[in-house]
Structure formats: C-alpha cells, structure tokens
Design a protein around this motif. Sequence first.
Motif, PDB file in Angstrom:
ATOM      1  N   ARG A 115      -0.558   9.622 -49.598  1.00 42.54           N
ATOM      2  CA  ARG A 115       0.622  10.365 -49.818  1.00 42.54           C
ATOM      3  C   ARG A 115       0.779  11.340 -48.485  1.00 42.54           C
ATOM      4  O   ARG A 115       1.968  11.279 -47.949  1.00 42.54           O
ATOM      5  N   ASP A 116      -0.345  11.685 -47.731  1.00 45.82           N
ATOM      6  CA  ASP A 116      -0.073  12.606 -46.622  1.00 45.82           C
ATOM      7  C   ASP A 116       0.436  11.942 -45.400  1.00 45.82           C
ATOM      8  O   ASP A 116       1.365  12.276 -44.703  1.00 45.82           O
ATOM      9  N   VAL A 117      -0.078  10.351 -45.225  1.00 38.33           N
ATOM     10  CA  VAL A 117       0.404   9.716 -44.298  1.00 38.33           C
ATOM     11  C   VAL A 117       1.744   9.366 -44.344  1.00 38.33           C
ATOM     12  O   VAL A 117       2.508   9.434 -43.507  1.00 38.33           O
ATOM     13  N   LEU A 118       1.915   8.901 -45.696  1.00 37.48           N
ATOM     14  CA  LEU A 118       3.452   8.276 -45.970  1.00 37.48           C
ATOM     15  C   LEU A 118       4.506   9.720 -45.635  1.00 37.48           C
ATOM     16  O   LEU A 118       5.390   9.407 -45.214  1.00 37.48           O
ATOM     17  N   SER A 119       4.083  10.986 -46.083  1.00 33.78           N
ATOM     18  CA  SER A 119       5.027  11.779 -45.876  1.00 33.78           C
ATOM     19  C   SER A 119       5.189  12.262 -44.596  1.00 33.78           C
ATOM     20  O   SER A 119       6.456  12.653 -44.146  1.00 33.78           O
ATOM     21  N   ARG A 120       4.202  11.946 -43.488  1.00 33.95           N
ATOM     22  CA  ARG A 120       4.419  12.272 -42.225  1.00 33.95           C
ATOM     23  C   ARG A 120       5.171  10.811 -41.541  1.00 33.95           C
ATOM     24  O   ARG A 120       6.016  11.416 -40.668  1.00 33.95           O
ATOM     25  N   ARG A 121       5.031   9.868 -42.204  1.00 30.61           N
ATOM     26  CA  ARG A 121       5.833   8.836 -41.477  1.00 30.61           C
ATOM     27  C   ARG A 121       7.353   8.994 -42.017  1.00 30.61           C
ATOM     28  O   ARG A 121       8.185   8.458 -41.057  1.00 30.61           O
ATOM     29  N   PHE A 122       7.544   9.345 -43.125  1.00 32.00           N
ATOM     30  CA  PHE A 122       9.008   9.170 -43.769  1.00 32.00           C
ATOM     31  C   PHE A 122       8.957  10.544 -44.190  1.00 32.00           C
ATOM     32  O   PHE A 122       9.165  10.709 -45.375  1.00 32.00           O
ATOM     33  N   PRO A 123       9.256  11.776 -43.404  1.00 27.06           N
ATOM     34  CA  PRO A 123       9.421  13.010 -44.017  1.00 27.06           C
ATOM     35  C   PRO A 123      10.689  13.072 -44.841  1.00 27.06           C
ATOM     36  O   PRO A 123      10.605  14.265 -45.766  1.00 27.06           O
ATOM     37  N   ALA A 124      11.605  12.362 -44.758  1.00 29.34           N
ATOM     38  CA  ALA A 124      12.967  12.581 -45.486  1.00 29.34           C
ATOM     39  C   ALA A 124      12.958  11.934 -46.839  1.00 29.34           C
ATOM     40  O   ALA A 124      13.961  11.945 -47.804  1.00 29.34           O
ATOM     41  N   ILE A 125      11.938  11.006 -47.002  1.00 31.21           N
ATOM     42  CA  ILE A 125      11.890  10.095 -48.306  1.00 31.21           C
ATOM     43  C   ILE A 125      10.680  10.895 -49.348  1.00 31.21           C
ATOM     44  O   ILE A 125       9.667  11.343 -48.980  1.00 31.21           O
ATOM     45  N   PRO A 126      11.237  11.083 -50.541  1.00 34.00           N
ATOM     46  CA  PRO A 126      10.032  11.941 -51.485  1.00 34.00           C
ATOM     47  C   PRO A 126       8.968  10.933 -51.614  1.00 34.00           C
ATOM     48  O   PRO A 126       9.312   9.738 -51.880  1.00 34.00           O
ATOM     49  N   VAL A 127       7.860  11.382 -51.549  1.00 34.02           N
ATOM     50  CA  VAL A 127       6.541  10.552 -52.060  1.00 34.02           C
ATOM     51  C   VAL A 127       5.859  11.267 -53.109  1.00 34.02           C
ATOM     52  O   VAL A 127       5.595  12.536 -53.375  1.00 34.02           O
ATOM     53  N   PHE A 128       5.926  10.657 -54.208  1.00 29.50           N
ATOM     54  CA  PHE A 128       5.569  11.157 -55.560  1.00 29.50           C
ATOM     55  C   PHE A 128       4.262  10.323 -56.147  1.00 29.50           C
ATOM     56  O   PHE A 128       4.170   9.102 -56.352  1.00 29.50           O
ATOM     57  N   VAL A 129       3.204  11.220 -56.246  1.00 30.02           N
ATOM     58  CA  VAL A 129       2.126  10.783 -56.793  1.00 30.02           C
ATOM     59  C   VAL A 129       1.895  10.983 -58.360  1.00 30.02           C
ATOM     60  O   VAL A 129       2.170  11.970 -59.031  1.00 30.02           O
ATOM     61  N   MET A 130       1.888   9.779 -58.989  1.00 35.82           N
ATOM     62  CA  MET A 130       1.997   9.879 -60.403  1.00 35.82           C
ATOM     63  C   MET A 130       0.910  10.363 -61.075  1.00 35.82           C
ATOM     64  O   MET A 130      -0.421  10.295 -60.677  1.00 35.82           O
ATOM     65  N   PRO A 131       1.191  11.479 -61.962  1.00 34.40           N
ATOM     66  CA  PRO A 131      -0.055  11.950 -62.628  1.00 34.40           C
ATOM     67  C   PRO A 131      -0.930  11.001 -63.507  1.00 34.40           C
ATOM     68  O   PRO A 131      -0.373   9.957 -63.859  1.00 34.40           O
ATOM     69  N   GLU A 132      -2.165  11.512 -63.335  1.00 33.62           N
ATOM     70  CA  GLU A 132      -3.113  10.539 -64.122  1.00 33.62           C
ATOM     71  C   GLU A 132      -3.203   9.013 -63.310  1.00 33.62           C
ATOM     72  O   GLU A 132      -2.785   8.175 -64.070  1.00 33.62           O
ATOM     73  N   SER A 133      -2.787   9.259 -62.211  1.00 32.50           N
ATOM     74  CA  SER A 133      -2.365   7.942 -61.156  1.00 32.50           C
ATOM     75  C   SER A 133      -3.508   6.789 -61.381  1.00 32.50           C
ATOM     76  O   SER A 133      -3.194   5.638 -61.540  1.00 32.50           O
ATOM     77  N   MET A 134      -4.621   6.942 -61.652  1.00 33.63           N
ATOM     78  CA  MET A 134      -5.825   6.109 -62.132  1.00 33.63           C
ATOM     79  C   MET A 134      -5.350   5.206 -63.162  1.00 33.63           C
ATOM     80  O   MET A 134      -5.238   3.959 -63.257  1.00 33.63           O
ATOM     81  N   SER A 135      -4.602   5.848 -64.367  1.00 33.44           N
ATOM     82  CA  SER A 135      -4.214   4.914 -65.661  1.00 33.44           C
ATOM     83  C   SER A 135      -2.582   4.543 -65.429  1.00 33.44           C
ATOM     84  O   SER A 135      -2.095   4.047 -66.412  1.00 33.44           O
TER      85      SER A 135
END
Length: 378
Positions: A341-361
């Motif tokens: 998420r951190d890398v993608l947010s830096r690469r594409f600062p205007a695109i929302p980057v959403f981490v799914m809650p309970e991302s493992m499942s």
Amino acid sequence: MAPTPTSKLREVPREQQDSAAHPAPAVRAIDVGFGLVKFSLPAEGGITFSSFPSMAIPADVSAVRSLSTRRRDTFDVPAGGAQYEVGRDVGLAQAGGSFGRDVTDEFYKGAIYEALTKGALRYMAEAGDRTIDVLVLGLPVNQYNDAKRRDHLRQTYERAVDVGDGKTIEVRKVVVQAQPMGGYAALEEHFDELNQVIQGTGGALQPLASVDELDELSVLVVDPGEHTLDWLLIQQGSINPRASGAASDAGRHRVIRAVQESLAADVGRPLGPAVAPRINEALRQQQPVKLSGVAHDLAKYEPQIMSVIEDSLNRMIDGLRDAHEIIDLIVLVGGHPGRYRDVLSRRFPAIPVFVMPESMSANVRGFQMIGEAVAEDA
C-alpha cells in the motif's frame, strides 16, 4: 460451464432463502494459497471462516505420534496414492522449513494441493457437511487463465470426495475463480470504509453513492501472496485479461529469502530452511528473531525488504501494459499488504489505495458470496 475471464462476477445476492420448506443450498469456498488454506465452514445461523498452513506432511503411522499431552488438530487424508497429515497443528509434524510445501507452477494437480483441499473438506465434514451444492475454488491469475486447469479442478472435485477415515463429501458443482476476484466480490461488505479512503485521497474519484457504482469503475485488485504477486484489472465488473496477470517469486517468500541472506551474512554462517518460518513470524510480529539464543533485530533489513517489494510492483506495472493510466481504484488483499500500500500510494498519489479489512481472508469471503450467487441462480 465455468465463467470465462471476461464474465461479470461481482454480483452477489442480498438475501438468502432460509426456511424449512426451501432450505438454503450448502455453499462452501476454499482458497488454497502457498502460505495458508482459507475456507468456509457451517456455523450456528450461517457460516464462519478458518484456515490452516499450506503444508501436507506424509502421515506418520507410528506410535511415536501419539506420545503427546493432547491430540493435535490435524487429519490424515488420501492424496496421490498416499496419506498426508494436514491441519491447524501440522507444524508439529514438520521436518525442515520448506518440507510439505509445493510452490511449483503445477501445484494445482499435485498431491500437496489435493491433500490441502481435502483437508479443508475434512474440516467441513467434521462440522456436519455431507453434501455441498456449490464449492468455489481459486487459482492464481496465470493458472486461472488456462481453461485446462479450471477443467482439471472441476473434474477432480465435482464428485464424491474421500476425505479420510471413511468419510466422504458429495460435491455437486465446482466453480473456479481467479483468486483476487474474491476480494473484488467482497468489496461491498466494506463500502463505508472504502468511501473514507476515497475521500481522504483527494483525487478525481469522488465517494460512491451506492455499491452499484463499483461496476462503473476500473478497479485494480492486487494480491501479494506467499509466492506470487497476482493482479486483476476489472473494468465495469468484467476482467480485462490482457492487463491482468501474475509474477512468480514476487511474494512473501522472496522477502523472507532476502532477509535471511542478509542475516546470514551478518552472523557469518549459513542459515538453513528451518530458519525461514521463524523470520516470517518475526516480521509479522515486528519482533526480533532468536537464533542460537541470540535476538536479531530485523528492522535493519527494511531497505532489502522494500527493494524486493518495489521490484515486484514494477513487474506488475509492466504487466498492466499502460492500463494504469485508466485505473480509478486500487484494492489490496492478501496476508501482508501494508508495505505494498505504501509503495503504491507513493507511485499513484491520486488513486485511492484501499486495503481490505481482514485482508488475509478477503478472497475466500468473496468466493463464498460468488458461490451463493451461483446457487441462487441455479
């Protein structure tokens, strides 16, 4: 017939029929990853989700296995003409850090995959399942794109499946999905959290008025797994197969290997495969790893970790074939998405980057929703 890579797959039912006259179909989902097997189980009033390590150890039938203060939470299941021990406590049977795993491109038709899938089915049988009306299975993107592999899974598991100790489960229909598609299907469960991220990004995309608006967007679902980095570009609810793909040796295993190599250089001795799981756990817990009685702080290897992640995401961006220009939203699923998420947010600062809650499942929860939609339409 299984859906093609361009089928609309996110549509899921809002309600379940549940009455004595018309009982709801039994729908289950299994997501066999290189690190964990995630699956759904029947529970009081609905379903629950569980997991166990993606390791299958040749079964030990000697009396030594019974020398314990408690029975370990595993089962012996038949696969490839042999018996394998699988389950939540399978680590107690492990002999060596990588033993019992299969990270080859043909894993889906090997004995390890079969044992892991049957292990999940065995947990379902122990929870009371005898018949499954719809079973949803997942494959990495590059394997899902091969129709022969999807057909193999349907032919192998769409039948009465022997799950060991004289128990069988009748599977009436198998649906095969690309693994990240599950995360996309589960997005609607987190609509409010998604809108908060969209609002906070400040780009061109505005908070959505309804879940239905997701199907008007170009959504990139990124799944950093244990061995591969998978991505799906979904446009108007349909997969774009030309801009979707996977990079092998681009997941958690490569991160662990980079840390292990640097650590070995610092301690001045080779570190065998049994050390890798300890490094993995130490990274997850953000704690030092203990080797030969000495605690080693892994924070110093952050540059090596980020170098691996940057390289993996560069491979993904190349695979998108310039389609990153049209992406409205990036969604991250999987077991360790924070640094991605951190890398993608830096690469594409205007695109929302959403981490799914309970991302493992996230993927298996979405598989369950897709299966329920299939069952309702049947």
